[in-house]
Design a protein around this motif. Structure first.
Motif, PDB file in Angstrom:
ATOM      1  N   GLU A   1      33.668  49.558  50.406  1.00  8.04           N
ATOM      2  CA  GLU A   1      34.776  50.488  50.700  1.00  8.04           C
ATOM      3  C   GLU A   1      35.796  50.513  49.561  1.00  8.04           C
ATOM      4  O   GLU A   1      36.468  51.502  49.349  1.00  8.04           O
ATOM      5  CB  GLU A   1      35.466  50.091  52.006  1.00  8.04           C
ATOM      6  N   ASP A   2      35.955  49.364  48.874  1.00  7.08           N
ATOM      7  CA  ASP A   2      36.784  49.331  47.672  1.00  7.08           C
ATOM      8  C   ASP A   2      35.887  48.973  46.469  1.00  7.08           C
ATOM      9  O   ASP A   2      36.283  48.249  45.565  1.00  7.08           O
ATOM     10  CB  ASP A   2      37.941  48.331  47.822  1.00  7.08           C
ATOM     11  N   PHE A   3      34.663  49.443  46.539  1.00  8.14           N
ATOM     12  CA  PHE A   3      33.702  49.312  45.441  1.00  8.14           C
ATOM     13  C   PHE A   3      33.541  47.876  44.945  1.00  8.14           C
ATOM     14  O   PHE A   3      33.543  47.619  43.752  1.00  8.14           O
ATOM     15  CB  PHE A   3      34.044  50.322  44.331  1.00  8.14           C
ATOM     16  N   GLY A   4      33.432  46.961  45.900  1.00  9.10           N
ATOM     17  CA  GLY A   4      33.130  45.578  45.555  1.00  9.10           C
ATOM     18  C   GLY A   4      34.322  44.648  45.655  1.00  9.10           C
ATOM     19  O   GLY A   4      34.159  43.424  45.707  1.00  9.10           O
ATOM     20  N   TYR A   5      35.536  45.208  45.683  1.00 14.30           N
ATOM     21  CA  TYR A   5      36.722  44.350  45.827  1.00 14.30           C
ATOM     22  C   TYR A   5      36.980  44.054  47.315  1.00 14.30           C
ATOM     23  O   TYR A   5      38.066  43.658  47.704  1.00 14.30           O
ATOM     24  CB  TYR A   5      37.935  44.978  45.132  1.00 14.30           C
ATOM     25  N   ASP A   6      35.951  44.278  48.115  1.00 18.05           N
ATOM     26  CA  ASP A   6      35.964  43.939  49.539  1.00 18.05           C
ATOM     27  C   ASP A   6      34.659  43.172  49.791  1.00 18.05           C
ATOM     28  O   ASP A   6      33.631  43.766  50.094  1.00 18.05           O
ATOM     29  CB  ASP A   6      36.056  45.210  50.404  1.00 18.05           C
TER      30      ASP A   6
ATOM     31  N   PHE B   1      41.329  47.120  55.351  1.00 16.01           N
ATOM     32  CA  PHE B   1      39.995  46.500  55.508  1.00 16.01           C
ATOM     33  C   PHE B   1      39.821  45.285  54.585  1.00 16.01           C
ATOM     34  O   PHE B   1      38.722  44.774  54.448  1.00 16.01           O
ATOM     35  CB  PHE B   1      38.885  47.544  55.290  1.00 16.01           C
ATOM     36  N   GLN B   2      40.922  44.847  53.975  1.00 18.43           N
ATOM     37  CA  GLN B   2      40.884  43.674  53.090  1.00 18.43           C
ATOM     38  C   GLN B   2      41.861  42.600  53.592  1.00 18.43           C
ATOM     39  O   GLN B   2      42.919  42.375  52.984  1.00 18.43           O
ATOM     40  CB  GLN B   2      41.231  44.099  51.652  1.00 18.43           C
ATOM     41  N   PRO B   3      41.526  41.961  54.730  1.00 20.99           N
ATOM     42  CA  PRO B   3      42.457  40.971  55.304  1.00 20.99           C
ATOM     43  C   PRO B   3      42.690  39.784  54.371  1.00 20.99           C
ATOM     44  O   PRO B   3      41.753  39.265  53.775  1.00 20.99           O
ATOM     45  CB  PRO B   3      41.732  40.524  56.580  1.00 20.99           C
TER      46      PRO B   3
ATOM     47  N   HIS C   1      39.664  49.329  35.345  1.00 16.63           N
ATOM     48  CA  HIS C   1      39.121  50.225  36.372  1.00 16.63           C
ATOM     49  C   HIS C   1      40.185  50.736  37.345  1.00 16.63           C
ATOM     50  O   HIS C   1      39.845  51.357  38.349  1.00 16.63           O
ATOM     51  CB  HIS C   1      38.026  49.475  37.131  1.00 16.63           C
ATOM     52  N   ASP C   2      41.457  50.422  37.091  1.00 13.43           N
ATOM     53  CA  ASP C   2      42.553  50.892  37.950  1.00 13.43           C
ATOM     54  C   ASP C   2      43.516  51.808  37.196  1.00 13.43           C
ATOM     55  O   ASP C   2      44.513  52.238  37.769  1.00 13.43           O
ATOM     56  CB  ASP C   2      43.384  49.701  38.468  1.00 13.43           C
ATOM     57  N   GLN C   3      43.268  52.039  35.906  1.00 13.14           N
ATOM     58  CA  GLN C   3      44.256  52.726  35.068  1.00 13.14           C
ATOM     59  C   GLN C   3      43.675  53.945  34.384  1.00 13.14           C
ATOM     60  O   GLN C   3      42.501  53.954  34.022  1.00 13.14           O
ATOM     61  CB  GLN C   3      44.749  51.775  33.957  1.00 13.14           C
TER      62      GLN C   3
END
Ligand code: GLC
Length: 539
Positions: free
Chosen positions: A57-62, A163-165, A324-326
């Protein structure tokens, strides 16, 4: 000097680097296929955005399993091979470690949520609210950090998306489990970790309300005050600074001498706190000031002076132009390759670690995908904000646009995939691709290749001290790097006008670009060019 103080880092976003099975998503066998090219470019350390099992859902950061490879990217055998093949080519591997939170599909969270007395309940941060949220804490994305769970009538906390507790590091079992994860990968030989939103690891035990702030928009280098809140109690807690030391100590026993690079943000003082007063915390932190460059010599001089003052040896500054955020830096330069060469030369020649985002070496441009059509969860949250408006306000909403597939060649799918790419490859010319640029002597790819190799082969550039020089009446930046009796001098012309200077001593020309040349003992730098010289001090 330790290897990580001298390395260069290249970030691969696995989704977009190289597909090998035609499903339109990059994968580990694809990356393995490209390793010779990465080595040829001169890269020393590769950092991989997450490829662990994840709902995506966050492309792997979840992450839903920290010790499994997501089937989209391959198998554990592929991963072992990837590590082996990287090491074979004398490069290092850094994995992205999301310690702050898991996916809400992680078995720990599923258990934690199942009942108040489940043994995993305390793995996360649960609080009772009296008809309202437990406090006013706002997440890093600007929403309330508290998420209501109907079945147990409590709220769980997430400092990013719901979705990232967030994990609860005040529970020793969480720490133990996470150290176990680090050990799992260190035993496989990885050389370090990039620690995702590490500034968010601890939250204050008092759960007091955060004070009001006048500031609304966060910036990449400052999340401390945003969305009208000063994040006193949910970011940059002293416990997080201490934890940095704990993690450093834990990993230090491994023979490969691994390192940690933290994604944190804040003032120089805050960054220093993560690094530890005795340089015994995180080995490095990302420094994002370069992302907001003002393309003038004065900006870069001030940045160097500031870093030399705030992060003197044994601290090592980092120079980050994108991730990947900028927004891609080439777009911030209006696509001007001459300026891209000056900027990247600055990044590689300064004292510190250059961090290069895949595709920046070919000037990969931003996509134009609207927020409405974005796959990125941040874009989905803000889908009704028109792209021109977010651009106008200088806020970056749809991160899909900086994550477009790598352009390898001018074949169908740009050599990235034979299938339908997960994000559009977009329109491009042969000269925008790696293979097109390899053939052209003055391409950006060849410039990056020269810079990677120049730095790799010069101990002065890797280890030497740095002093800026004042040059008035021009837009030229000049700084000296010194080691022993060797002095390397860097001249970068950020202006349109050419600049001439008499060279005082005998020197060797190490590198030049943009038409910079020597004429009759005079250094001549046309607009947007640069030169690197070296000489020995007389005894
Ligand atoms: C970091 C990552 C970003 C991710 C977020 C949550 O900022 O770089 O891509 O969405 O953390 O894990």
């Amino acid at each position: 000097m330790e290897w990580w103080k001298q390395t260069s880092i290249y970030q691969i976003y696995p989704w977009s680097f190289q597909d090998s099975n035609g499903d339109g998503i990059g994968d580990l066998p694809g990356i393995i296929r490209r390793l010779d090219q990465i080595q040829d470019l001169g890269v020393e350390t590769i950092w991989f955005s997450p490829f662990y099992r994840s709902p995506g859902e966050d492309f792997g950061y979840d992450i839903s399993d920290y010790t499994a490879i997501d089937p989209r990217f391959g198998t554990m055998e592929d991963c072992d091979k990837l590590i082996r093949e990287i090491h074979k080519r004398k490069m290092k591997v850094v994995l992205d470690m999301v310690m702050n939170h898991t996916s809400d599909k992680h078995p720990w969270f599923i258990e934690s949520k199942s009942s108040k007395d489940n043994p995993k309940r305390d793995f996360y941060i649960w609080k009772k609210g009296k008809n309202k949220k437990p406090n006013n804490w706002i997440s890093m994305v600007g929403t309330s950090g508290w998420n209501y769970d109907k079945s147990t009538d409590e709220f769980y906390y997430s400092n990013f998306l719901s979705f990232q507790p967030d994990l609860n590091y005040r529970n020793p079992k969480v720490k133990k489990a996470m150290f176990g994860v680090l050990d799992f990968w260190l035993k496989k030989g990885v050389d370090g970790f990039r620690l995702d939103i590490f500034n968010s690891i601890y939250k204050d035990e008092s759960f007091k309300d955060n004070p009001f702030s006048l500031r609304f928009f966060p910036t990449p280098d400052n999340h401390d005050e945003a969305f009208f809140q000063k994040k006193t109690y949910n970011l940059n807690l002293p416990e997080s600074f201490l934890f940095a030391k704990e993690v450093r100590k834990h990993i230090s026993k491994y023979k490969q001498k691994p390192f940690l690079i933290g994604e944190v943000s804040g003032s120089g003082k805050v960054l220093k706190s993560f690094l530890g007063e005795k340089a015994d915390g995180l080995n490095l932190v990302f420094q994002f000031e370069l992302i907001h460059f003002d393309y003038h010599a004065q900006f870069f001089k001030e940045l160097l002076d500031k870093n030399e003052k705030e992060f003197p040896t044994p601290f090592t500054p980092t120079y980050v132009l994108g991730n990947h955020d900028q927004r891609r830096y080439i777009d911030r330069l209006g696509g001007d390759i001459r300026k891209a060469k000056v900027l990247s030369a600055f990044q590689f020649l300064a004292r510190g670690i250059p961090v290069v985002y895949y595709g920046d070496e070919i000037g990969r441009k931003e996509g134009r995908i609207s927020n409405f059509l974005g796959k990125d969860p941040i874009a989905k949250m803000n889908r009704f904000v028109p792209l021109f408006l977010s651009n106008l306000l200088g806020i970056y909403i749809n991160r899909d646009n900086c994550r477009l597939p790598m352009l390898w060649d001018d074949g169908e799918g740009a050599g990235f995939t034979t299938g339908k790419s997960w994000l559009p490859v977009g329109k491009f010319l042969a000269s925008d691709t790696v293979s097109g640029q390899k053939k052209e002597k003055n391409s950006l790819w060849n410039h990056y290749r020269s810079l990677f190799h120049l730095r790799k082969n010069s101990n002065v550039l890797r280890e030497g001290s740095l002093h800026t020089k004042q040059i008035s009446g021009s837009d030229v930046l000049c700084f000296e790097r010194k080691l022993g009796d060797k002095v390397v001098t860097v001249y970068l012309n950020f202006g349109d006008k050419s600049w001439k200077e008499l060279l005082p001593v005998n020197f060797n020309l190490l590198f030049s670009f943009g038409g910079a040349d020597l004429r009759e003992g005079k250094l001549e730098l046309p607009g947007h060019s640069g030169m690197v010289t070296e000489f020995r001090l007389r005894k």
